[in-house]
Scaffold this motif. Structure first.
Motif, mmCIF file in Angstrom:
data_model
loop_
_atom_site.group_PDB
_atom_site.id
_atom_site.type_symbol
_atom_site.label_atom_id
_atom_site.label_comp_id
_atom_site.label_asym_id
_atom_site.label_seq_id
_atom_site.Cartn_x
_atom_site.Cartn_y
_atom_site.Cartn_z
ATOM 1 N N GLU A 29 0.790 -1.250 -0.018
ATOM 2 C CA GLU A 29 -0.133 -0.188 0.010
ATOM 3 C C GLU A 29 1.001 1.313 -0.177
ATOM 4 N N GLN A 30 1.765 1.428 0.713
ATOM 5 C CA GLN A 30 2.682 2.699 0.880
ATOM 6 C C GLN A 30 3.594 2.699 -0.426
ATOM 7 N N LYS A 31 4.025 1.664 -1.146
ATOM 8 C CA LYS A 31 4.700 1.993 -2.194
ATOM 9 C C LYS A 31 3.783 2.367 -3.415
ATOM 10 N N ARG A 32 2.466 1.731 -3.358
ATOM 11 C CA ARG A 32 1.454 2.133 -4.249
ATOM 12 C C ARG A 32 1.442 3.575 -4.338
ATOM 13 N N GLU A 33 0.981 4.199 -3.036
ATOM 14 C CA GLU A 33 0.855 5.719 -2.871
ATOM 15 C C GLU A 33 1.925 6.524 -3.319
ATOM 16 N N GLU A 34 2.954 5.790 -3.173
ATOM 17 C CA GLU A 34 4.426 6.571 -3.611
ATOM 18 C C GLU A 34 4.507 6.766 -5.087
ATOM 19 N N LEU A 35 4.104 5.535 -5.814
ATOM 20 C CA LEU A 35 4.158 5.436 -7.044
ATOM 21 C C LEU A 35 3.204 6.421 -7.773
ATOM 22 N N LEU A 36 1.930 6.373 -7.174
ATOM 23 C CA LEU A 36 0.580 7.609 -7.648
ATOM 24 C C LEU A 36 1.232 8.771 -7.508
ATOM 25 N N ASN A 37 1.957 9.220 -6.415
ATOM 26 C CA ASN A 37 2.571 10.372 -6.121
ATOM 27 C C ASN A 37 3.400 10.932 -7.291
ATOM 28 N N GLN A 38 4.438 9.887 -7.533
ATOM 29 C CA GLN A 38 5.429 10.188 -8.491
ATOM 30 C C GLN A 38 4.830 10.493 -9.825
ATOM 31 N N ILE A 39 3.677 9.643 -10.243
ATOM 32 C CA ILE A 39 3.162 9.958 -11.777
ATOM 33 C C ILE A 39 2.416 11.233 -11.795
ATOM 34 N N LEU A 40 1.471 11.707 -10.727
ATOM 35 C CA LEU A 40 0.863 12.729 -10.708
ATOM 36 C C LEU A 40 1.815 14.187 -10.655
ATOM 37 N N LYS A 41 3.245 13.879 -10.186
ATOM 38 C CA LYS A 41 3.948 14.967 -9.959
ATOM 39 C C LYS A 41 4.759 15.356 -11.496
#
Length: 417
Positions: A29-41
């Motif tokens: 879950e934590q890494k999923r959140e990190e990946l989505l934040n990366q993509i949106l940034k």
């Protein structure tokens, strides 16, 4: 389905980078959140444009390149040196001077596992000393000499920030006071393959790389460093890399030279060892200060000499530069241009296999600090002695290695106790 996930998916589809979510379901879950934040940034428009630039060859033929004037520190008269020093010392004593060290790198090329600043250099019979400690000692000597607080700002990277800050905590900030040592983090950009696809790293996240030392100005603005300097009343800021153990970071002569010549920046140079030395050199490009890389200079220009037999383009840029806070504030308003470097980069392919390439396979985008010079009307260049101010630790062996830096450092300390 998560709104953030849908937004990321839509964005990736628009830019044909859908593969970045291929391992999403396998992440915690934590890494999923990190990946989505990366993509949106990610600024995908910017990445597309940078990829297109890799297909264009830079052409400097339309630029007017000329030699730049400089002053040789050794050849200053006693009166000139005293006048410069007086102005510089006044700035330092009034607490208007700060030092910035660029320390975002890892010591992998040196076979060191950790931040480059924690790499230990053999400097005599005593135990090896970390690069950070050597630089700290230089600043502490200046603080004592001028009876002044000299704030130290250190640019780290996401990769080494924790270990760097932890190192300083363990060393009690070298007695400088935690309030006088500030860390800020270098920006990163995605790496892309030869087809313009963003790479997935070994953890299933976006493959990022530091954006070069030119990103320092934007990072200083974003992390509140410029605001902190202004709050402290800082006027002059010396910026150098972590790996030059002879960097004279608190230099009243250079500071006074910039003040007397009404320049908002100054740089140190060492004369090239030979016309073909692979270094960038100071020059004037379209009547503004600049640095021309060794790959851009013609043999004719590299070998050209003046009436005294000195190389016209002989002033090597050693990444030891001084900026007025106003210049930093102006430069930080706009991004410096990015350059691409073709590198070997590990990544995960679509089958989940970690690929370790034997040849370059990806583009890294970075900006260079010296591109900021072209935004200035003028800058003061001061030639210094290599053996007194330039001992970099870059390669595991040979030129600019721990062995050469160690010898230069020990020789210098022997004669300047």
């Amino acid at each position: 389905m998560d709104k953030k996930y849908e937004k990321a998916k839509e964005k990736l589809k628009q830019y044909k980078q859908e593969h970045l979510l291929i391992w999403y379901d396998k992440l915690i879950e934590q890494k999923r959140e990190e990946l989505l934040n990366q993509i949106l940034k990610i600024d995908f428009e910017q990445i597309e444009e940078l990829y297109k630039q890799t297909k264009r060859k830079q052409d400097f033929k339309d630029s007017a390149i000329e030699p730049i004037s400089y002053m040789d520190k050794e050849k200053l008269s006693k009166e000139e040196r005293t006048a410069y020093e007086e102005d510089g010392i006044r700035v330092i004593k009034e607490g208007k001077y700060a030092v910035v060290t660029m320390a975002g790198g890892q010591g992998t090329r040196l076979g060191h596992n950790g931040p480059k600043g924690t790499f230990e250099l053999e400097v005599g019979e005593k135990a090896p000393i970390p690069l950070f400690t050597i630089l700290a000692q230089t600043i502490l000597k200046a603080r004592k000499k001028y009876n002044a607080v000299i704030p130290w700002y250190i640019m780290t990277s996401k990769e080494n920030n924790y270990k760097t800050t932890n190192f300083f905590e363990r060393h009690n900030y070298f007695g400088m006071g935690q309030e006088n040592v500030t860390f800020f983090i270098q920006n990163e950009l995605p790496m892309v393959d030869v087809k313009g696809k963003i790479l997935v790293d070994e953890k299933g996240l976006v493959k990022l790389a530091a954006d070069g030392h030119g990103g320092i100005f934007e990072a200083m603005r974003n992390d509140g460093v410029i605001a902190d300097m202004k709050r402290r009343g800082i006027e002059w800021v010396f910026i150098a890399g972590v790996d030059n153990v002879l960097a004279k970071m608190v230099d009243p002569v250079l500071t006074g030279m910039a003040i007397k010549n009404k320049c908002f920046a100054a740089g140190k140079s060492v004369v090239k060892n030979n016309p073909k030395e692979r270094v960038g050199v100071f020059c004037k490009k379209d009547n503004r200060p600049s640095v021309i890389e060794y790959t851009e200079i013609t043999d004719e220009m590299a070998e050209a000499t003046d009436e005294a037999g000195e190389l016209l383009y002989g002033e090597s840029h050693i990444l030891c530069n001084l900026f007025h806070i106003k210049a930093i504030h102006e430069i930080a308003k706009n991004k410096l241009p990015y350059h691409s470097a073709f590198k070997k980069a590990k990544y995960i392919d679509k089958n989940g296999v970690i690929v370790v390439p034997e040849v370059p396979n990806a583009y890294k985008f970075e900006s260079f600090l010296f591109d900021a010079f072209e935004k200035l009307d003028n800058m003061a260049i001061m030639r210094v002695k290599r053996e007194e101010e330039f001992a970099p630790v870059k390669n595991a062996e040979g030129v600019d290695s721990p062995e050469t830096a160690s010898k230069l450092y020990m020789d210098f300390m022997k004669h300047h106790k």
